[in-house]
Motif scaffolding. Structure first.
Motif, PDB file in Angstrom:
ATOM      1  N   VAL A 177      68.668   3.960  87.665  1.00  0.00           N
ATOM      2  CA  VAL A 177      69.554   2.753  88.190  1.00  0.00           C
ATOM      3  C   VAL A 177      70.600   2.357  87.294  1.00  0.00           C
ATOM      4  O   VAL A 177      71.629   2.134  87.798  1.00  0.00           O
ATOM      5  N   LEU A 178      70.431   2.176  86.138  1.00  0.00           N
ATOM      6  CA  LEU A 178      71.372   1.802  85.312  1.00  0.00           C
ATOM      7  C   LEU A 178      72.323   2.826  85.295  1.00  0.00           C
ATOM      8  O   LEU A 178      73.844   2.349  85.296  1.00  0.00           O
ATOM      9  N   GLY A 183      76.144  -0.945 100.696  1.00  0.00           N
ATOM     10  CA  GLY A 183      76.378  -0.130 102.071  1.00  0.00           C
ATOM     11  C   GLY A 183      77.764   0.623 102.033  1.00  0.00           C
ATOM     12  O   GLY A 183      78.387   0.516 101.113  1.00  0.00           O
ATOM     13  N   GLY A 184      77.871   1.535 102.981  1.00  0.00           N
ATOM     14  CA  GLY A 184      78.752   2.241 103.177  1.00  0.00           C
ATOM     15  C   GLY A 184      78.975   3.568 102.378  1.00  0.00           C
ATOM     16  O   GLY A 184      80.017   4.262 102.506  1.00  0.00           O
ATOM     17  N   LYS A 185      77.843   4.114 101.702  1.00  0.00           N
ATOM     18  CA  LYS A 185      77.932   5.161 100.802  1.00  0.00           C
ATOM     19  C   LYS A 185      76.558   5.885 100.967  1.00  0.00           C
ATOM     20  O   LYS A 185      75.594   4.978 101.048  1.00  0.00           O
ATOM     21  N   LEU A 212      73.597  -0.216  97.370  1.00  0.00           N
ATOM     22  CA  LEU A 212      72.938  -1.341  97.978  1.00  0.00           C
ATOM     23  C   LEU A 212      73.702  -2.214  98.711  1.00  0.00           C
ATOM     24  O   LEU A 212      73.383  -2.731  99.868  1.00  0.00           O
ATOM     25  N   SER A 227      74.530   2.414  88.431  1.00  0.00           N
ATOM     26  CA  SER A 227      75.369   1.223  88.500  1.00  0.00           C
ATOM     27  C   SER A 227      76.476   1.297  87.456  1.00  0.00           C
ATOM     28  O   SER A 227      77.739   1.127  87.715  1.00  0.00           O
ATOM     29  N   LEU A 263      63.060   5.431  86.418  1.00  0.00           N
ATOM     30  CA  LEU A 263      63.703   4.753  87.501  1.00  0.00           C
ATOM     31  C   LEU A 263      64.687   3.917  86.879  1.00  0.00           C
ATOM     32  O   LEU A 263      65.813   3.995  87.436  1.00  0.00           O
ATOM     33  N   LEU A 264      64.515   3.020  85.934  1.00  0.00           N
ATOM     34  CA  LEU A 264      65.254   2.280  85.289  1.00  0.00           C
ATOM     35  C   LEU A 264      66.443   2.853  85.012  1.00  0.00           C
ATOM     36  O   LEU A 264      67.925   2.374  84.980  1.00  0.00           O
ATOM     37  N   MET A 320      59.564   1.186  96.187  1.00  0.00           N
ATOM     38  CA  MET A 320      60.410   1.415  95.110  1.00  0.00           C
ATOM     39  C   MET A 320      60.975   2.800  94.591  1.00  0.00           C
ATOM     40  O   MET A 320      61.997   3.105  94.544  1.00  0.00           O
ATOM     41  N   VAL A 345      69.220   5.237  95.826  1.00  0.00           N
ATOM     42  CA  VAL A 345      70.165   4.633  94.854  1.00  0.00           C
ATOM     43  C   VAL A 345      70.665   5.752  93.706  1.00  0.00           C
ATOM     44  O   VAL A 345      71.977   5.892  93.531  1.00  0.00           O
ATOM     45  N   ARG A 352      87.436  -5.895  85.989  1.00  0.00           N
ATOM     46  CA  ARG A 352      86.574  -6.232  84.839  1.00  0.00           C
ATOM     47  C   ARG A 352      85.571  -7.085  84.808  1.00  0.00           C
ATOM     48  O   ARG A 352      84.416  -6.821  84.418  1.00  0.00           O
ATOM     49  N   VAL A 353      85.474  -8.020  86.140  1.00  0.00           N
ATOM     50  CA  VAL A 353      84.604  -9.059  86.012  1.00  0.00           C
ATOM     51  C   VAL A 353      83.377  -8.443  87.002  1.00  0.00           C
ATOM     52  O   VAL A 353      83.698  -8.038  87.809  1.00  0.00           O
ATOM     53  N   ILE A 386      60.217   3.621  83.654  1.00  0.00           N
ATOM     54  CA  ILE A 386      61.197   3.868  82.761  1.00  0.00           C
ATOM     55  C   ILE A 386      62.434   4.865  83.277  1.00  0.00           C
ATOM     56  O   ILE A 386      63.575   4.504  83.304  1.00  0.00           O
TER      57      ILE A 386
END
Lengths: 333, 335, 500
Positions: A319-320, A275-277, A273, A323, A315-316, A260, A267, A332-333, A313
């Protein structure tokens, strides 16, 4: 136009990482002025050494669009097998043979990953999970679970070789920075060059961006994927050898559980995740953040028993943040 | 509504493998494998991870994955243990009625904790759209960290005997362990959810095409949260079982179950990309794994080799499935 | 007109005993733009794959530059100078324009070390040859669809192709971008390159192509110079039927369905008002980016109005999310039907009930039998051609797939149906069927709002038209406008910008 460009730079993933690292450092420094001594960067280098090397492997795999959770197990095998052979007298007292055997282990399991993912087209998560259990199962079955400490004299010598040693005047404690620090530095530089300036490197990014297009355009996709996992295995075993040298022992479980942290370092450092970056610099910053947090929770007054949670925490949040950052500007979706 | 041919193939492969194991055991140790004792021992073991596998199955059908299940398991188990110990401290005795109440209260608490953990996962995945792999890897760290923090390291033990009975005892007078009907109930509930409820259909839609689900008016956030909440509850059930079985709650219980449940689920016909799979395949897969595990024990093969074998088996099955598909494509092309 | 470069004689191709191509002749000449047209399932894709070596024909001969080709593989075709540009472009979103254009060449030249300077030069040359001007360092994911297409074209050009095949290149382009592409193709024609264009929009191809070949159901129907074709002959050859193009003129009605009053959303649309009564079909058109899509999305909660009022069947409704829209019985047929409208791996039944699961909930289960029955009803009513209700939607043609999407929403008994690009990518016959369905729907009292940039579709089917420009409505009419007038209104401000 220029304002948007500089705005984009200052809110880019890299810069946000820098801000967070700075913020965290400031908070720690305020609580514990001892943080501001030269001992800190030396400690960080020592602690983050292994994470960074593993992160380099993971980054390679993530760029191609995969994920690798087998590196702890491969590392364990790579460090344990030569130790056992040396312990039983099969290997002579020569550091080089040790390293070669370790690399061989890394090669074999890297090959296994490569075959599973590129020839059998098994999703990388599942393939590397399988490899992980095969590696650790093999280890326990073949060699048992003793901790070993006998290693070639050459290693002990390397252990004593330090690039720089800082001695804290107040406490008299010395903080050595091992010469092995060059290994990740060289690895990072070489990888950065390969990724940016060779067709193989661009091929990895292409595969991560659009696998079918990469085939159409003529990249030897299978070969590239294969190579990625082999290289990853080799670097993993090299890192395992460094672990043996610096930690003075080998065990069958030493490196387990790190998946992790390493994946998070990648990340948070900008690898996607899908790929490509991913860049070496980003991964470096990600590793820095995680190592920083992991090793200074004491200074923040957080009890040892809560540190796993605390790291989780952080890490969370990492990651948040990443993302949300990546999602910005997309549909939007 | 599903492709019956594909389903039968998976089921057929699993049954064939089970037959193979039986044949091999007939050759190698007919004496000990086909005994009531061995059968009974199998019945005790598979519900623990089998229920966890159902949780993993639900998440994978929905297009995600739950790598934090073991963490949820341990956190729920810890909750049950702590509450039970608070009500019936170590070494004390209590009346049958009070014990029953204590068991119920602690179990419900464990399930609640599992549900909350699941909701946490489901929310992050459904609302922020963060890949499930990442979220659950993270939450695994969080939940395990919580267990470690609360216990301080050593296991929590000393639960009352009645608690130990749950996973280790049998229904009065019979050879049927308590865990077996628990497994069957869970199986039926999960099957019901998947095939007879709106949520079940929505899980399949979500796993097939998330965008289209949103555009069709399906509340993907609700579906996501309910899916992970359910798998969290299942994790809670497993948590109660494993804590009762080992009479200890600690952060390192069941760590091998993560790989095992993924293996079981993929073997059972669930596709990692989502949208496919159901309870029949997974149940057969659970039974197959148990049969193999027992075979290994009776052949005096160590636990560690089982790990090795699990990995090898997963690869073997995936290779077989791929080869079968290739042969089919060749046949089609030749026609 | 130049020499023949590629010639196909009597090409047949069979899959599992079914003939996708039943004997096709085709001659592609250098310096000529040849259009291949036909409805879905006519064999266009198979033919292209045969020319480019992906498929081997079951019978017939292929000649390239006079030489007969046997067992041709894709690499052979590429070596002979054939380049195909597929609909999804096969580009790398995470790499730059220069990399995308030059990578293929670098690989062929077996370069090991990457020189960004050389790639930029290669890219620059290709762009000059085509007349495109893109930032070589821009990331592909930041470009528009038209930009990505230009990059794909540049990549193809770099290989000095003798034949360029473009498969439905205009599907995602605006009218202006289509003209730009046409300019590029004319340019390439001057360079004596043979061009094969797959496209079935007659008005679009008419000013560009030299020759036209029409296929239907795998059979050759007709071929000739473009001057030999008119609308009527085109439609007849494509579908085998005559179609009337009478405009939709419902009886005027005073049963109001929808009233949109002064809705605005910052950056998307401003002060939009319109009304719909029973029987009306409202069409919204405008250039890409004008806000036309967003207005439609406002009705589905995708781009909610920040101010203003929406009144549906006399009640004010707040459409802040898709959930609200579905609650108020509004349906939405998205532009990208395959990724957004359908679950292509699932059977027709599953797709049909996806938005109306509530209907089938029972105390202890779902009403599976009713699901199947309802699906069969819709399939019959909408004319979905399929083996059974249990086949996956991926096996259906574009027109049939769209009918399944319509069935999905009609199964919810909607009050209002919003469609974006309802007949994009469909052949003339399928288009007519969809239009008939929509007209009937409007007559039954369901409000129908469609966004389209197909002016024929707009003028023939919508008795109320809204023209959107720069986020505002510049003209609202009860269909007294002709296509030319609408075109002028759309292009009008553009001319002003060019003059300035």
């Amino acid at each position: 136009m220029n304002r948007t460009k500089s705005k984009a730079f200052f809110t880019s993933n890299t810069m946000i990482l820098v801000y967070v690292i700075l913020a965290f450092s400031v908070v720690v420094a305020l609580r514990q002025p001892a943080f501001l001594s030269p001992a800190t960067p030396i400690n960080l280098c020592r602690a983050g050494l292994f994470t960074f090397c593993f992160a380099l492997c993971e980054m390679l795999v993530m760029i191609t669009g995969g994920i690798d959770v087998s590196f702890p197990a491969i590392g364990c095998v790579s460090m344990y097998v030569p130790m056992v052979l040396y312990d039983r007298g099969i290997l002579p007292d020569n550091g080089l043979y040790f390293v070669l055997v370790a690399l061989l282990c890394g090669l074999i399991f890297g090959l296994l990953n490569g075959v599973l993912v590129s020839y059998l087209r098994i999703p990388s998560l599942i393939a590397t999970l399988a490899t992980s259990s095969i590696a650790s199962g093999f280890l326990a079955f073949a060699f048992g679970v003793k901790d070993l400490t006998a290693m070639p004299t050459a290693f002990t010598k390397i252990y004593e070789m330090n690039l720089v040693t800082y001695t804290d005047p107040a406490s008299g404690l010395s903080y050595p920075l091992t010469v092995l620090i060059f290994v990740p530095v060289v690895l990072a530089v070489v990888m950065a060059l390969i990724l940016r300036y060779t067709m193989g490197g661009r091929g990895l990014y292409a595969m991560g961006g659009n696998l079918s297009a990469a085939r159409i355009v003529g990249f030897p996709v299978r070969r590239l994927q294969f190579t990625t996992y082999i290289v990853s295995g080799l670097i993993t075993s090299l890192t395992a050898v460094m672990y043996v040298i610096l930690m003075h022992n080998a065990s069958t479980t030493a490196l387990m559980g790190n998946e992790m942290l390493v994946i998070a370092a990648c990340v948070v450092g900008g690898c996607s995740l899908s790929g490509g970056k991913g860049t070496i610099g980003g991964v470096l910053l990600g590793t820095l953040l995680i190592t920083l947090v992991q090793n200074h929770l004491n200074m923040l007054g957080i009890d040892t028993r809560w540190q796993t949670l605390a790291v989780g925490i952080v890490l969370l949040f990492g990651v948040l943040m990443t993302s949300l950052q990546a999602g910005r500007g997309k549909g939007r979706v | 509504m599903k492709n019956p041919l594909a389903r039968n193939k998976q089921v057929g492969t699993l049954i064939a493998l089970m037959a193979l194991v039986c044949v091999l055991m007939l050759i190698f140790c007919p004496g000990s494998y086909f005994t009531a004792k061995n059968a009974k021992s199998m019945l005790f073991q598979f519900p623990e991870y089998g229920i966890l596998a159902f949780g993993m199955m639900l998440c994978m059908i929905a297009g995600g994955i739950d790598l934090s299940l073991v963490g949820i398991m341990n956190l729920s188990g810890l909750t049950a243990a702590l509450i039970l110990l608070a009500l019936i401290p170590e070494g004390t005795e209590a009346s049958a009625e009070f014990t029953a109440v204590a068991l119920i209260v602690s179990s419900v608490a464990a399930l609640l904790v599992g549900a909350l953990c699941g909701l946490f996962n489901g929310f992050l995945i459904g609302y922020f759209g963060i890949p499930a792999m990442l979220v659950t890897l993270c939450s695994l760290q969080l939940f395990t960290g919580l267990v470690y923090g609360i216990t301080g390291g050593p296991a929590v033990t000393g639960m009352c005997d009645a608690f130990k009975e749950i996973a280790n005892g049998t229904i009065a007078g019979t050879f049927v362990p308590y865990v077996l009907p628990i497994f069957v109930i869970v199986l039926l509930v999960v099957a019901f959810i998947l095939h007879k409820t709106k949520l079940g259909r929505e899980i399949y839609y979500l796993g097939t095409n998330r965008k289209a689900s949103v555009f069709s008016g399906i509340n993907t956030l609700k579906t996501s949260m309910l899916t992970y909440m359910t798998s969290g509850i299942l994790g809670g059930v497993s948590g109660i079982l494993i804590t009762s079985h080992l009479n200890a709650a600690k952060s390192s219980n069941g760590t091998s179950y993560t790989l095992l449940t993924i293996l079981i689920v993929v073997l059972g016909g669930v596709h990692p990309d989502g949208g496919k799979g159901d309870v029949v395949g997974v149940t057969l897969s659970v039974l197959l794994m148990q049969m193999i595990s027992n075979a290994f024990t009776l052949l005096h093969i160590s636990q560690d080799v089982k790990n090795f074998a699990n990995g090898a088996l997963l690869i073997l099955v995936l290779v077989c499935v791929m080869l079968i598909r290739k042969v089919e494509e060749k046949k089609k092309a030749q026609q | 007109m130049g020499e023949v470069f590629v010639e196909l004689k009597g090409i047949k191709k069979a899959y599992e005993g079914v003939y996708a191509l039943k004997g096709i002749d085709l001659a592609l000449r250098k310096g000529e733009i040849h259009c291949l047209a036909g409805g879905n399932g006519c064999g266009k894709s198979t033919l292209i794959k045969t020319i480019s070596g992906v498929h081997e024909p079951t019978a017939g001969e292929i000649y390239i530059d006079g030489q007969q080709m046997n067992h041709m593989k894709p690499l052979d075709a590429i070596e002979k100078g054939i380049q195909v540009i597929y609909q999804d472009f096969a580009v790398f979103p995470n790499l730059t324009v220069a990399e995308n254009i030059a990578l293929n060449t670098e690989i062929k030249d077996r370069t090991k070390v990457v020189s960004y300077k050389r790639m930029r030069e290669l890219a620059g040359k290709a762009m000059a040859q085509i007349g495109a001007d893109l930032n070589p360092d821009a990331r592909l994911e930041d470009l528009s669809v038209a930009g990505k297409q230009m990059v794909a074209l540049c990549r193809a050009i770099i290989n000095n192709p003798k034949l360029l095949i473009l498969d439905e290149p205009t599907t995602a382009l605006t009218a202006k971008e289509v003209q730009k592409l046409w300019g590029v193709l004319r340019n390439l024609r001057e360079q004596n390159i043979a061009i094969l264009l797959v496209d079935h929009k007659f008005d679009e191809i008419r000013p560009l192509v030299d020759r036209l070949t029409i296929l239907r159901n795998g059979e050759f129907v007709s071929s000739g110079l473009i001057s030999e074709y008119g609308h009527v002959r085109f439609q007849k050859d494509m579908t085998g039927h005559d179609f009337s193009t009478e405009k939709y003129r419902p009886e005027p009605s005073d049963e109001p369905i929808l009233s949109v009053e002064h809705i605005s959303s910052k950056g998307n649309y401003e002060d939009i008002s319109f009304a719909l009564s029973k029987g009306d079909v409202l069409g919204i058109t405008g250039l890409l980016g004008s806000g036309r899509n967003e207005i439609a999305e406002a009705l589905f909660g995708l781009c909610p109005a920040e101010s203003g009022k929406i009144v549906l069947h006399g009640k004010e409704v707040k459409l802040k999310s898709i959930k609200d829209a579905v609650k108020h019985e509004i349906g939405f047929v998205p532009e990208d039907r395959l990724t957004e409208g359908l679950f292509t791996a699932l059977p027709i039944t599953d797709n049909t009930v996806a938005s109306s699961l509530k209907k089938y909930v029972r105390a202890f289960g779902l009403k599976s039998f009713e699901m199947g029955e309802n699906t069969k009803t819709w399939m019959k009513r909408l004319g979905v051609v399929a083996v059974s209700k249990d086949v996956p939607v991926s096996s259906l043609s574009g027109g049939n797939a769209q009918k399944v999407v319509l069935g999905k929403w009609l199964n919810t008994n909607p009050k209002l149906l919003v469609l974006v690009g309802p007949s994009v990518g469909m052949d003339v016959g399928a288009k007519a069927e969809i239009h008939a369905i929509l007209r009937d729907l409007a007559q039954t009292g369901v409000g129908v709002v469609m966004v389209t940039d197909d002016l024929s579709e707009l003028v023939e089917n919508c008795n109320r038209i809204l023209i959107v420009k720069d986020h505002k409505i510049i003209k609202s009419s009860d269909n007294s406008l002709s296509k030319k007038e609408i075109e002028a209104l759309l292009m009008g401000s553009d001319q002003k910008e060019e003059e300035a």
